[in-house]
Design an enzyme around this catalytic site. Structure first.
Site, short mmCIF file in Angstrom:
data_model
loop_
_atom_site.label_atom_id
_atom_site.label_comp_id
_atom_site.label_asym_id
_atom_site.label_seq_id
_atom_site.Cartn_x
_atom_site.Cartn_y
_atom_site.Cartn_z
N SER A 104 46.81 4.85 -41.17
CA SER A 104 46.78 3.49 -40.52
C SER A 104 47.95 2.32 -41.27
O SER A 104 49.33 2.59 -41.17
CB SER A 104 45.62 2.63 -40.70
N ASP A 241 50.34 -2.21 -36.70
CA ASP A 241 50.36 -1.24 -38.03
C ASP A 241 50.66 0.03 -37.63
O ASP A 241 51.10 0.37 -36.43
CB ASP A 241 49.30 -1.49 -38.62
N ASP A 243 48.97 2.76 -37.20
CA ASP A 243 48.20 3.65 -35.84
C ASP A 243 48.10 2.69 -34.90
O ASP A 243 47.44 3.10 -34.02
CB ASP A 243 47.29 4.20 -36.59
N ASP A 245 45.90 0.00 -34.25
CA ASP A 245 44.49 -0.47 -34.21
C ASP A 245 44.40 -1.94 -34.49
O ASP A 245 43.19 -2.27 -34.48
CB ASP A 245 43.52 0.55 -34.77
#
Length: 448
Positions: A104, A241, A243, A245
């Site tokens: 992440s 960010d 990833d 999410d």
């Protein structure tokens, strides 16, 4: 045994704590646990596997895929794809298991493995504990035609983008957006989705090289986005960010708009259209008191949970709420997603701007933030944070002095060896002073 899973899957230094061997063992154990629970009964099991752009994601992906296939699970390789896209395709393709290889917003040397259950939801804590218990155990390996088949999936980005755009009810034509993709998993899907929805998009941090994910860009470093929004004369900017999410925003003047403000914008819009279930939004204890006050003034209820999007989602699922999120930019819209989705969040904020004709700055002004100070205290025994009497007394004394105009929150990190001290107060000076005093008590009382 020592817990391997943290609050968001397994994380660690790639090829340090998180090795190819551990990735393979985790995947085998996950397949075995789900099989023992009857999840694969009556059909060949299927998993989807996606990753972010970290260089270490390549060898970890091979290890995960090898573990699953050796346990008899067919695998669809999604390659580089946002976490929420993997969650969406886990559900859309009827997979028994989804696997995300990402750390992440963490720095590039780290990586992580997160397992998703059928339907795209994160695995329960109890299932993760079972996976830990089965690590490296002997087992009867499938042979011949019973081993898993591995297939690259042809159109993951296209299907995810179509899903995102399909959640909107109006065009974003005429809105100019700067989108910072953090050189991460959304470098392709993010710009494509916003353009498909009608927005004019200036995309930055969309040249991943395996080493530059989250480096001076994305939701943890807003300076580049703030400068780009002003330079290009954009109406708004969004930062994802690694990833994708989570999502933070920047208004047309370059001012940051955090997750609390984004959540407020979406909550009021959904309440207006009748889509805010039970007229309540779910947030965490880290949400600014100003957000809570703004929602209550608008007649919207606020349900607060422990920190972590998994706890927000749990409250949403148990109680039937449709919107939840965190100050950090994780926003979950359960009508459209099973996890936080940064691109989806950006699209729906843009839709609210289009529907009202208001700027992001105007929409965000509904929240008057109290000054908030967060101090991370490293190298302390976080396991004693809730039990130390001297520390508890110090917190109680500071809370009494703050009264209704502030609050104190002390929280052990779920992923690092540190304790977070958060203070909100009527003035920045008071918040800094209180946080500093409490941080000193934490250092003294919880010293290793």
């Amino acid at each position: 045994m020592t817990r391997i899973f943290g609050t968001d899957g397994v994380r660690g230094l790639a090829n340090g704590q998180l090795t190819a061997e551990l990735a393979l063992d985790l995947s085998v154990a996950a397949a075995r646990v789900l099989a023992d629970r009857g999840e694969f009964k009556g059909h060949r099991p299927l998993a989807v596997v996606g990753r972010d752009t970290r260089i270490s994601g390549q060898f970890l992906e091979h290890a995960v895929v090898a573990g699953l296939a050796s346990a008899g699970v067919d695998v669809l390789r999604l390659r580089v794809l946002p976490t929420p896209a993997v969650a969406y395709l886990t559900e859309a393709l009827g997979a028994d298991l989804g696997v995300v290889i990402s750390a992440s917003h963490n720095p590039m040397p780290d990586n992580g493995i997160k397992f998703l259950a059928r339907g795209g939801h994160k695995l329960d804590d109890a299932v993760e504990k079972l996976i830990e218990q089965h690590l490296a155990e002997e087992w009867d390996r499938p042979v011949g035609g019973d081993v898993g088949r591995v297939t690259p999936y042809a159109t993951p980005v296209e299907e995810y983008v179509a899903h995102l755009v399909g959640t909107l009810t109006r065009s974003l034509d005429g809105i100019k957006v700067v989108l910072d993709c953090a050189h991460g998993a959304a470098y392709e899907a993010g710009p494509r989705a916003l353009r498909a929805a009608g927005a004019e998009v200036v995309a930055i941090a969309v040249e991943p090289d395996g080493l530059n994910i989250n480096a001076d860009c994305g939701s943890t470093h807003l300076a580049a986005l703030q400068a780009a929004v002003v330079e290009h004369g954009a109406d708004v900017g969004f930062a994802l960010d690694g990833d994708a999410d989570r999502c933070l925003a920047v208004d047309h003047e370059g001012n940051a708009v955090d997750g609390d403000q984004i959540l407020a914008i979406l909550a009021l819009g959904m309440a207006e259209t009748g889509h805010l279930a039970k007229n309540t939004v779910v947030a965490t204890v880290m949400s600014n008191l100003g957000f809570v006050q703004a929602m209550r003034a608008a007649g919207v209820g606020v349900r607060q949970t422990k920190v972590g999007d998994r706890y927000v989602l749990e409250a949403m699922r148990v109680s039937g709420y449709s919107l939840g999120g965190e100050q950090s930019g994780h926003v979950i819209m359960s009508e459209h997603a099973t996890t936080g989705d940064g691109i989806l969040t950006a699209l729906h904020v843009l839709q609210r701007m289009a529907a009202t004709g208001q700027s992001l700055q105007s929409l965000a002004s509904v929240v008057t933030r109290l000054p908030q100070v967060l101090v991370n205290v490293p190298d302390v025994d976080k396991s004693r944070a809730d039990d130390d009497a001297v520390l508890a007394a110090a917190i109680a004394e500071e809370e009494a002095a703050l009264g209704d105009s502030g609050r104190v929150l002390l929280r052990p990190s779920g992923t690092e060896q540190l304790v977070r001290v958060m203070v909100e107060a009527a003035t920045q000076e008071e918040a800094v002073s209180v946080a500093g005093r409490l941080a000193d008590v934490v250092k003294r009382q919880l010293a290793l």
